[in-house]
Design an enzyme around this catalytic site. Structure first.
Site, PDB file in Angstrom:
ATOM      1  N   ASN A 105       0.829  -1.221   0.000  1.00  0.00           N
ATOM      2  CA  ASN A 105       0.000   0.000   0.000  1.00  0.00           C
ATOM      3  C   ASN A 105       0.863   1.271   0.000  1.00  0.00           C
ATOM      4  OD1 ASN A 105       0.964   0.194   2.589  1.00  0.00           O
ATOM      5  ND2 ASN A 105      -1.031   0.257   3.596  1.00  0.00           N
ATOM      6  N   GLY A 111       6.752   2.198   1.936  1.00  0.00           N
ATOM      7  CA  GLY A 111       7.561   1.789   0.782  1.00  0.00           C
ATOM      8  C   GLY A 111       7.433   2.814  -0.337  1.00  0.00           C
ATOM      9  N   TYR A 147       4.148  -2.508  17.746  1.00  0.00           N
ATOM     10  CA  TYR A 147       4.964  -3.301  16.829  1.00  0.00           C
ATOM     11  C   TYR A 147       5.284  -4.663  17.452  1.00  0.00           C
ATOM     12  CZ  TYR A 147       8.879  -4.319  13.615  1.00  0.00           C
ATOM     13  OH  TYR A 147       9.733  -4.881  12.686  1.00  0.00           O
ATOM     14  N   THR A 182      18.655  -4.808  10.031  1.00  0.00           N
ATOM     15  CA  THR A 182      19.239  -4.988   8.708  1.00  0.00           C
ATOM     16  C   THR A 182      19.363  -3.626   8.033  1.00  0.00           C
ATOM     17  OG1 THR A 182      18.357  -7.220   8.515  1.00  0.00           O
ATOM     18  CG2 THR A 182      18.830  -6.085   6.457  1.00  0.00           C
TER      19      THR A 182
HETATM   20  P1  NAD Z   1       9.813  -0.986   5.014  1.00  0.00           P
HETATM   21  O1  NAD Z   1       8.994   0.016   5.744  1.00  0.00           O
HETATM   22  O2  NAD Z   1      10.820  -0.501   4.041  1.00  0.00           O
HETATM   23  O3  NAD Z   1       8.880  -2.022   4.261  1.00  0.00           O
HETATM   24  C1  NAD Z   1       7.588  -2.389   4.709  1.00  0.00           C
HETATM   25  C2  NAD Z   1       6.672  -2.400   3.499  1.00  0.00           C
HETATM   26  O4  NAD Z   1       5.370  -2.833   3.915  1.00  0.00           O
HETATM   27  C3  NAD Z   1       6.505  -1.012   2.888  1.00  0.00           C
HETATM   28  O5  NAD Z   1       6.682  -1.076   1.495  1.00  0.00           O
HETATM   29  C4  NAD Z   1       5.071  -0.627   3.245  1.00  0.00           C
HETATM   30  O6  NAD Z   1       4.494   0.270   2.325  1.00  0.00           O
HETATM   31  C5  NAD Z   1       4.397  -1.993   3.281  1.00  0.00           C
HETATM   32  N1  NAD Z   1       3.185  -2.040   4.097  1.00  0.00           N
HETATM   33  C6  NAD Z   1       3.034  -1.651   5.381  1.00  0.00           C
HETATM   34  N2  NAD Z   1       1.772  -1.849   5.786  1.00  0.00           N
HETATM   35  C7  NAD Z   1       1.111  -2.403   4.733  1.00  0.00           C
HETATM   36  C8  NAD Z   1      -0.206  -2.845   4.522  1.00  0.00           C
HETATM   37  N3  NAD Z   1      -1.146  -2.734   5.481  1.00  0.00           N
HETATM   38  N4  NAD Z   1      -0.540  -3.377   3.323  1.00  0.00           N
HETATM   39  C9  NAD Z   1       0.378  -3.474   2.333  1.00  0.00           C
HETATM   40  N5  NAD Z   1       1.648  -3.054   2.460  1.00  0.00           N
HETATM   41  C10 NAD Z   1       2.014  -2.534   3.656  1.00  0.00           C
HETATM   42  O7  NAD Z   1      10.504  -1.901   6.135  1.00  0.00           O
HETATM   43  P2  NAD Z   1      11.527  -3.102   5.997  1.00  0.00           P
HETATM   44  O8  NAD Z   1      12.697  -2.769   6.810  1.00  0.00           O
HETATM   45  O9  NAD Z   1      11.692  -3.487   4.590  1.00  0.00           O
HETATM   46  O10 NAD Z   1      10.751  -4.263   6.775  1.00  0.00           O
HETATM   47  C11 NAD Z   1      10.056  -5.273   6.072  1.00  0.00           C
HETATM   48  C12 NAD Z   1       9.562  -6.317   7.059  1.00  0.00           C
HETATM   49  O11 NAD Z   1      10.651  -6.917   7.730  1.00  0.00           O
HETATM   50  C13 NAD Z   1       8.634  -5.766   8.128  1.00  0.00           C
HETATM   51  O12 NAD Z   1       7.615  -6.710   8.376  1.00  0.00           O
HETATM   52  C14 NAD Z   1       9.523  -5.646   9.331  1.00  0.00           C
HETATM   53  O13 NAD Z   1       8.811  -5.780  10.529  1.00  0.00           O
HETATM   54  C15 NAD Z   1      10.480  -6.813   9.129  1.00  0.00           C
HETATM   55  N6  NAD Z   1      11.768  -6.544   9.783  1.00  0.00           N
HETATM   56  C16 NAD Z   1      12.665  -5.688   9.230  1.00  0.00           C
HETATM   57  C17 NAD Z   1      13.857  -5.432   9.912  1.00  0.00           C
HETATM   58  C18 NAD Z   1      14.908  -4.515   9.351  1.00  0.00           C
HETATM   59  O14 NAD Z   1      15.910  -4.279  10.034  1.00  0.00           O
HETATM   60  N7  NAD Z   1      14.779  -3.992   8.148  1.00  0.00           N
HETATM   61  C19 NAD Z   1      14.110  -6.040  11.150  1.00  0.00           C
HETATM   62  C20 NAD Z   1      13.138  -6.879  11.679  1.00  0.00           C
HETATM   63  C21 NAD Z   1      11.975  -7.143  10.990  1.00  0.00           C
END
Ligand code: NAD
Ligand code: UDP
Length: 334
Positions: free
Chosen positions: A39, A43, A152, A182
């Site tokens: 959505n 992102g 969260y 990450t």
């Molecule tokens: P990010 O914010 O870049 O990506 C999350 C994506 O999810 C975004 O593109 C956002 O638009 C989309 N999104 C959020 N809510 C939504 C919804 N209701 N419907 C559709 N799309 C939706 O974050 P990221 O770092 O890429 O994280 C991705 C996943 O990995 C997350 O679930 C996060 O909890 C998990 N994670 C990431 C890290 C990290 O260090 N990057 C660490 C632990 C967990």
């Protein structure tokens, strides 16, 4: 990176985010089609701009909370949709709880309906402010259910419980990956997380905002290693949960110094207040990932930071563009 294709067609929720876009790249490179459902709340189209012309990639702009409808066969659902940075999930508190609960339920329903492997992107935040160090998967965590991070942490804890229930009661072939911090190219500079903040600040010679006294620790994993770990879990039969992260732990102050050195920046450190419930220590025990998946990170912090700084230099405000110090420069006598 190159992966042997285990899957034909994957749905990646959150595929236009930082991690989701890198996972989409890796899946496409392995020969798998990708349907990205996002959505765009945190992102962006830029993250997937290079994929939009690929006939094996499709982008569906929709909210995972409203149901996930994909026609045709699917053999993998990677569920990443969720705000992920403390700044984003604080702003989107209710949306974060809803995507962790209703969104995860919809993603699991899709996997069940299609007979697909399901992977939940969980997090080291399920350990809260941990009392055990390093964190092993069997540790239950120390989470404040009504604290500043609860939207969260509890959303992800619920998502894990829901995943386990679908696996045991409905036979969904599920896996849970607990991802530790990450970093890498495509992190948003306004995302609020420590690596993009410090790099942006160092490139601009602005003060680097260290929260609290900076003695809290994190263990940073380069995105290519995290993607590799997630795809190994996807290709395995394991439910987990499995920690994926780099055990190279450092304090936030040390991180600020490393980035400042690599950028060759004159930024001073500016200490701000420590956010409530900010975990004091975080470091993954990755023995299980090694044992089950043969996985270990391979990119050093210095290499990963240099690659990330180079990307930020090219992709951010041209006023702050600057090349990071190259590894070769270190051996040049002054
Ligand atoms: P990010 O914010 O870049 O990506 C999350 C994506 O999810 C975004 O593109 C956002 O638009 C989309 N999104 C959020 N809510 C939504 C919804 N209701 N419907 C559709 N799309 C939706 O974050 P990221 O770092 O890429 O994280 C991705 C996943 O990995 C997350 O679930 C996060 O909890 C998990 N994670 C990431 C890290 C990290 O260090 N990057 C660490 C632990 C967990
Ligand atoms: N942090 C910091 N300065 C910033 C952003 C974050 O000192 O500009 C700290 C934050 O308080 C935490 C650590 O860096 O202690 C990692 O923060 P991040 O938001 O990247 O991820 P977290 O692990 O807290 O989810």
């Amino acid at each position: 990176m190159s992966y042997k294709s285990t899957f034909q067609r994957a749905v990646v929720t959150g595929g236009a985010g930082f991690l989701g876009s890198h996972l989409s790249d890796a899946l496409l490179a392995s020969g798998c089609e990708v349907v990205c459902v996002d959505n765009l709340c945190t992102g962006s189209r830029e993250n997937i701009g290079h994929l939009l012309g690929d006939p094996r990639f499709s982008f569906v702009r929709s909210d995972a909370i409203d149901g996930i409808h994909v026609d045709g066969p699917v053999d993998l659902v990677l569920h990443l949709a969720s705000p992920a940075s403390p700044v984003a999930y604080t702003r989107l508190a209710i949306e974060t709880l809803r995507v962790g609960s209703e969104g995860t339920s919809n993603a699991l329903e899709l996997a069940g309906e299609k007979g697909a492997r399901f992977i939940l992107a969980s997090t080291s935040e399920v350990y809260g402010d941990p009392l055990q160090h390093p964190q092993v998967e069997s540790y239950w965590g120390n989470v404040n259910p009504v604290g500043e991070r609860s939207m969260y942490d509890e959303a992800k804890r619920f998502a894990e419980a829901l995943t386990v229930a679908h696996a045991s009661r409905r036979g969904v072939d599920a896996g849970i990956v607990r991802i530790f911090n990450t970093y890498g190219p495509r992190l948003r500079s306004g995302d609020g997380r420590v690596v993009p903040n410090f790099i942006r600040q160092a490139l601009a010679d602005d003060p680097m905002t260290v929260h609290g006294d900076g003695t809290q620790t994190r263990s940073l994993c380069y995105v290519d290693d995290t993607v590799d770990g997630i795809l190994r879990l996807a290709a395995s039969p394991h439910l987990g949960p499995v920690n994926i992260g780099n055990p190279e732990e450092l304090t936030v102050t040390e991180l600020a110094h490393r980035i400042r050195e690599l950028v060759v920046s004159a930024s001073p450190l500016r200490h701000l207040g420590l956010p409530a419930d900010d975990p004091k220590f975080r470091c993954p025990d990755i023995s299980l990932a090694d044992e089950l998946l043969g996985w270990k990170p391979s990119v050093s912090l210095e290499d990963g930071l240099l690659r990330t700084i180079a990307w930020f230099s090219k992709n951010q405000d041209p006023a702050v563009t600057r090349l990071p110090r190259g590894p070769k420069e270190e051996s040049v006598p002054s």
